[in-house]
Design a protein around this motif. Structure first.
Motif, PDB file in Angstrom:
ATOM      1  N   ILE A   1      32.492  54.162  44.215  1.00 33.56           N
ATOM      2  CA  ILE A   1      32.722  52.951  43.427  1.00 33.56           C
ATOM      3  C   ILE A   1      32.139  53.118  42.043  1.00 33.56           C
ATOM      4  CG2 ILE A   1      32.278  50.488  43.204  1.00 33.56           C
ATOM      5  CD1 ILE A   1      31.992  51.867  46.626  1.00 33.56           C
ATOM      6  N   SER A   2      32.983  52.988  41.028  1.00 36.02           N
ATOM      7  CA  SER A   2      32.548  52.987  39.636  1.00 36.02           C
ATOM      8  C   SER A   2      32.135  51.570  39.270  1.00 36.02           C
ATOM      9  CB  SER A   2      33.683  53.456  38.725  1.00 36.02           C
ATOM     10  OG  SER A   2      33.417  53.144  37.370  1.00 36.02           O
ATOM     11  N   ILE A   3      30.866  51.377  38.941  1.00 40.56           N
ATOM     12  CA  ILE A   3      30.376  50.066  38.522  1.00 40.56           C
ATOM     13  C   ILE A   3      30.581  49.962  37.019  1.00 40.56           C
ATOM     14  CG2 ILE A   3      28.365  48.547  38.401  1.00 40.56           C
ATOM     15  CD1 ILE A   3      27.282  49.955  40.872  1.00 40.56           C
ATOM     16  N   GLY A   4      31.573  49.190  36.610  1.00 41.35           N
ATOM     17  CA  GLY A   4      31.967  49.174  35.213  1.00 41.35           C
ATOM     18  C   GLY A   4      32.888  50.340  34.913  1.00 41.35           C
TER      19      GLY A   4
ATOM     20  N   LEU B   1      34.971  48.729  39.954  1.00 38.26           N
ATOM     21  CA  LEU B   1      34.525  47.342  39.854  1.00 38.26           C
ATOM     22  C   LEU B   1      34.546  46.997  38.373  1.00 38.26           C
ATOM     23  CD1 LEU B   1      33.403  44.801  41.254  1.00 38.26           C
ATOM     24  CD2 LEU B   1      31.105  45.747  40.907  1.00 38.26           C
ATOM     25  N   LYS B   2      35.612  46.322  37.947  1.00 42.98           N
ATOM     26  CA  LYS B   2      35.864  46.166  36.521  1.00 42.98           C
ATOM     27  C   LYS B   2      34.875  45.236  35.827  1.00 42.98           C
ATOM     28  CE  LYS B   2      40.088  45.088  37.635  1.00 42.98           C
ATOM     29  NZ  LYS B   2      41.489  44.633  37.565  1.00 42.98           N
ATOM     30  N   GLU B   3      34.478  44.174  36.507  1.00 43.92           N
ATOM     31  CA  GLU B   3      33.526  43.228  35.924  1.00 43.92           C
ATOM     32  C   GLU B   3      32.187  43.349  36.654  1.00 43.92           C
ATOM     33  OE1 GLU B   3      34.240  41.561  33.293  1.00 43.92           O
ATOM     34  OE2 GLU B   3      36.388  41.954  33.235  1.00 43.92           O
ATOM     35  N   THR B   4      31.091  43.176  35.921  1.00 44.73           N
ATOM     36  CA  THR B   4      29.770  43.359  36.520  1.00 44.73           C
ATOM     37  C   THR B   4      28.909  42.100  36.397  1.00 44.73           C
ATOM     38  OG1 THR B   4      28.986  44.363  34.449  1.00 44.73           O
ATOM     39  CG2 THR B   4      29.771  45.859  36.166  1.00 44.73           C
ATOM     40  N   ASP B   5      29.553  40.950  36.381  1.00 45.53           N
ATOM     41  CA  ASP B   5      28.805  39.695  36.391  1.00 45.53           C
ATOM     42  C   ASP B   5      28.378  39.380  37.815  1.00 45.53           C
ATOM     43  OD1 ASP B   5      31.033  37.581  37.495  1.00 45.53           O
ATOM     44  OD2 ASP B   5      31.934  39.148  36.252  1.00 45.53           O
ATOM     45  N   ALA B   6      27.533  38.359  37.975  1.00 45.76           N
ATOM     46  CA  ALA B   6      26.968  38.037  39.288  1.00 45.76           C
ATOM     47  C   ALA B   6      28.047  37.683  40.310  1.00 45.76           C
ATOM     48  CB  ALA B   6      25.975  36.878  39.152  1.00 45.76           C
ATOM     49  N   GLU B   7      29.057  36.920  39.894  1.00 43.94           N
ATOM     50  CA  GLU B   7      30.124  36.515  40.822  1.00 43.94           C
ATOM     51  C   GLU B   7      30.920  37.728  41.315  1.00 43.94           C
ATOM     52  OE1 GLU B   7      34.083  33.604  41.029  1.00 43.94           O
ATOM     53  OE2 GLU B   7      32.871  33.700  39.204  1.00 43.94           O
TER      54      GLU B   7
ATOM     55  N   PHE C   1      32.136  41.664  45.566  1.00 48.98           N
ATOM     56  CA  PHE C   1      32.203  43.089  45.879  1.00 48.98           C
ATOM     57  C   PHE C   1      31.392  43.416  47.130  1.00 48.98           C
ATOM     58  CE2 PHE C   1      29.810  47.129  45.307  1.00 48.98           C
ATOM     59  CZ  PHE C   1      30.837  47.990  45.655  1.00 48.98           C
ATOM     60  N   PHE C   2      30.187  42.915  47.239  1.00 48.94           N
ATOM     61  CA  PHE C   2      29.361  43.235  48.397  1.00 48.94           C
ATOM     62  C   PHE C   2      29.886  42.556  49.666  1.00 48.94           C
ATOM     63  CE2 PHE C   2      26.250  44.615  45.188  1.00 48.94           C
ATOM     64  CZ  PHE C   2      25.973  45.861  45.719  1.00 48.94           C
ATOM     65  N   LYS C   3      30.578  41.444  49.529  1.00 48.64           N
ATOM     66  CA  LYS C   3      31.262  40.863  50.688  1.00 48.64           C
ATOM     67  C   LYS C   3      32.383  41.793  51.142  1.00 48.64           C
ATOM     68  CE  LYS C   3      30.303  35.959  49.894  1.00 48.64           C
ATOM     69  NZ  LYS C   3      30.893  34.624  49.598  1.00 48.64           N
ATOM     70  N   TRP C   4      33.043  42.435  50.165  1.00 49.39           N
ATOM     71  CA  TRP C   4      34.101  43.400  50.492  1.00 49.39           C
ATOM     72  C   TRP C   4      33.509  44.608  51.223  1.00 49.39           C
ATOM     73  CZ3 TRP C   4      34.526  48.489  48.826  1.00 49.39           C
ATOM     74  CH2 TRP C   4      35.731  49.131  49.134  1.00 49.39           C
ATOM     75  N   VAL C   5      32.362  45.118  50.773  1.00 47.47           N
ATOM     76  CA  VAL C   5      31.697  46.225  51.459  1.00 47.47           C
ATOM     77  C   VAL C   5      31.368  45.834  52.890  1.00 47.47           C
ATOM     78  CG1 VAL C   5      29.633  47.688  51.519  1.00 47.47           C
ATOM     79  CG2 VAL C   5      30.745  47.206  49.330  1.00 47.47           C
ATOM     80  N   THR C   6      30.814  44.622  53.056  1.00 43.14           N
ATOM     81  CA  THR C   6      30.465  44.139  54.394  1.00 43.14           C
ATOM     82  C   THR C   6      31.690  44.062  55.291  1.00 43.14           C
ATOM     83  OG1 THR C   6      28.690  42.800  53.405  1.00 43.14           O
ATOM     84  CG2 THR C   6      29.338  42.270  55.664  1.00 43.14           C
ATOM     85  N   ALA C   7      32.778  43.497  54.744  1.00 41.60           N
ATOM     86  CA  ALA C   7      34.009  43.373  55.528  1.00 41.60           C
ATOM     87  C   ALA C   7      34.558  44.737  55.922  1.00 41.60           C
ATOM     88  CB  ALA C   7      35.048  42.580  54.739  1.00 41.60           C
ATOM     89  N   SER C   8      34.435  45.717  55.040  1.00 41.55           N
ATOM     90  CA  SER C   8      34.913  47.074  55.336  1.00 41.55           C
ATOM     91  C   SER C   8      34.099  47.715  56.451  1.00 41.55           C
ATOM     92  CB  SER C   8      34.850  47.944  54.072  1.00 41.55           C
ATOM     93  OG  SER C   8      35.684  47.431  53.051  1.00 41.55           O
TER      94      SER C   8
ATOM     95  N   GLY D   1      41.583  38.987  45.183  1.00 41.88           N
ATOM     96  CA  GLY D   1      40.613  38.049  44.639  1.00 41.88           C
ATOM     97  C   GLY D   1      39.327  38.687  44.158  1.00 41.88           C
ATOM     98  N   ILE D   2      39.289  40.033  44.116  1.00 40.52           N
ATOM     99  CA  ILE D   2      38.100  40.743  43.661  1.00 40.52           C
ATOM    100  C   ILE D   2      38.472  41.571  42.431  1.00 40.52           C
ATOM    101  CG2 ILE D   2      36.218  42.279  44.346  1.00 40.52           C
ATOM    102  CD1 ILE D   2      37.053  41.891  47.231  1.00 40.52           C
ATOM    103  N   ASN D   3      37.536  41.666  41.461  1.00 33.30           N
ATOM    104  CA  ASN D   3      37.777  42.519  40.296  1.00 33.30           C
ATOM    105  C   ASN D   3      37.546  43.977  40.665  1.00 33.30           C
ATOM    106  OD1 ASN D   3      38.416  40.534  38.327  1.00 33.30           O
ATOM    107  ND2 ASN D   3      36.262  39.939  38.288  1.00 33.30           N
ATOM    108  N   LEU D   4      38.261  44.407  41.691  1.00 28.27           N
ATOM    109  CA  LEU D   4      38.089  45.743  42.239  1.00 28.27           C
ATOM    110  C   LEU D   4      39.470  46.348  42.419  1.00 28.27           C
ATOM    111  CD1 LEU D   4      35.847  47.650  43.517  1.00 28.27           C
ATOM    112  CD2 LEU D   4      36.512  46.674  45.719  1.00 28.27           C
ATOM    113  N   GLU D   5      39.659  47.550  41.888  1.00 28.22           N
ATOM    114  CA  GLU D   5      40.971  48.190  42.031  1.00 28.22           C
ATOM    115  C   GLU D   5      40.797  49.653  42.383  1.00 28.22           C
ATOM    116  OE1 GLU D   5      42.010  49.609  37.454  1.00 28.22           O
ATOM    117  OE2 GLU D   5      42.902  47.762  38.234  1.00 28.22           O
ATOM    118  N   LYS D   6      41.719  50.148  43.182  1.00 30.74           N
ATOM    119  CA  LYS D   6      41.702  51.560  43.524  1.00 30.74           C
ATOM    120  C   LYS D   6      42.240  52.358  42.344  1.00 30.74           C
ATOM    121  CE  LYS D   6      42.726  54.901  47.128  1.00 30.74           C
ATOM    122  NZ  LYS D   6      43.242  55.144  48.490  1.00 30.74           N
ATOM    123  N   VAL D   7      41.548  53.447  42.030  1.00 30.05           N
ATOM    124  CA  VAL D   7      41.907  54.268  40.875  1.00 30.05           C
ATOM    125  C   VAL D   7      42.749  55.444  41.326  1.00 30.05           C
ATOM    126  CG1 VAL D   7      41.000  55.676  38.993  1.00 30.05           C
ATOM    127  CG2 VAL D   7      39.777  53.620  39.704  1.00 30.05           C
TER     128      VAL D   7
END
Length: 348
Positions: A143-146, A164-170, A175-182, A205-211
């Motif tokens: 996972i690339s943070i930023g 992980l395109k955005e690195t704000d608290a939300e 993102f960590f809910k996604w890790v947990t679900a995985s 619904g997550i600012n997360l995309e596969k590269v």
């Protein structure tokens, strides 16, 4: 009992200081709390945390989920991904249970690699060892943070590279809910003996995309264009440099591969996003070969090229206390010393 080993390989280099490492710390606590109430994960999951900067070390050895407590993350200097991968492989050799004639060994380990920068060491030897002996028997999720990471490098060791395109608290929370679900989904899969490949949760619904790391970034080498954001108006703009010299003073710089400033221009962020290629690894350029700093075209701030620790560019005025419109970090301006910094470059 067959174990499901879960490794967290976490970048703790200087660029992670502040909110990023605090969010990782908080996210780790959330993951463990939620997994402890999941019967499948509680039965199979064993967790280990390895931190890396210039060097790597274990913060927690492979431990049963109900006994695991998230460690406090330190900060170090450098981003030695090669050293981190070597440390991980050595730990796996010591800790993982292999299948014998008497019992079945561990399920295929999951490795979550979190990093926000480009490796500062030589990764060739570690990458070759990983790809030859470990890649097929492990699930590595990088996972690339930023967007300050050369994701093409991560694609050399994993088929699952995410940004992980955005690195704000939300965004971190989702993102960590996604890790947990995985992890939960994979725990169910191995408990049913159906599949021990990692089961990544949907990213809706997550600012997360596969590269797509197979896309090689080709850039227009006649120009160097950077994307910035105005801290006053929050609007985006482009800073344009060209290889052809602008005036006589630029000649020596440009003959050495440098670029001279043309100007800075406001853009419509929505249109820019719709017309830009996404999913490819981002190219970089070092600020030492960029000549000239523009004023902000959106608000007139005198410094249109200020680099945040998150890797993004913004503008600043007379007030030395600034805030980054990308990640919200607040701080005091300081000059770049040494050989400059690598910044994300558009494709031109």
């Amino acid at each position: 009992m067959r174990r499901l080993p879960i490794y967290f390989l976490v970048d703790v280099s200087e660029s992670m200081v502040g909110e990023p490492i605090e969010q990782v710390q908080k996210g780790m606590r959330t993951i463990i709390q939620e997994l402890r109430v999941d019967p499948y994960a509680l039965e199979t999951a064993f967790v280990s945390v390895i931190a890396f900067a210039g060097k790597a070390k274990s913060l927690s050895l492979l431990t049963e989920l109900y006994k695991f407590y998230p460690p406090v993350f330190p900060i170090g200097g450098g981003t030695s991904l090669g050293a981190a991968l070597e440390y991980l492989m050595d730990d796996m050799d010591r800790s993982l249970q292999k299948t014998t004639v008497d019992m079945k060994g561990d399920w295929k380990p999951i490795v979550f690699l979190f990093t926000d920068g480009t490796p500062t060491d030589d990764t060739a030897k570690a990458f070759a060892r990983w790809n030859a002996k470990y890649r097929k028997s492990c699930n590595l999720v990088a996972i690339s943070i930023g967007d300050n990471v050369d994701t093409h490098i991560l694609g050399q060791i994993s088929d699952n590279v995410l940004l992980l395109k955005e690195t704000d608290a939300e965004s971190f929370t989702k993102f960590f809910k996604w890790v947990t679900a995985s992890i939960k989904a994979t725990s169910v899969s191995v408990s049913d003996y159906s599949n021990d490949d990692v089961q990544l949760a949907p990213t809706n619904g997550i600012n997360l995309e596969k590269v797509d790391t197979t896309i090689h970034c080709k850039v227009d080498e006649n120009f160097a264009v950077l994307l910035g954001k105005c801290q006053t108006t929050n609007k985006s703009y482009l800073i344009k440099y060209r290889r052809r010299f602008v005036n006589f003073e630029d000649i020596s710089n440009l003959l050495n591969g440098g670029f001279g400033l043309i100007g800075a221009y406001p853009i419509d962020e929505k249109d820019y996003g719709e017309l830009s290629l996404s999913g490819a690894s981002a190219p970089y350029i070092n600020t030492s070969i960029l000549r000239g700093v523009p004023t902000c075209p959106c608000c007139g701030n005198q410094l249109g090229l200020v680099i945040c620790e998150c890797g993004n560019l913004f503008c600043a005025g007379d007030n030395s206390n600034t805030h980054c419109p990308w990640c919200g970090t607040e701080g005091v301006l300081s000059a770049i010393e040494g050989d400059g910094m690598n910044v994300t470059r558009t494709r031109g």
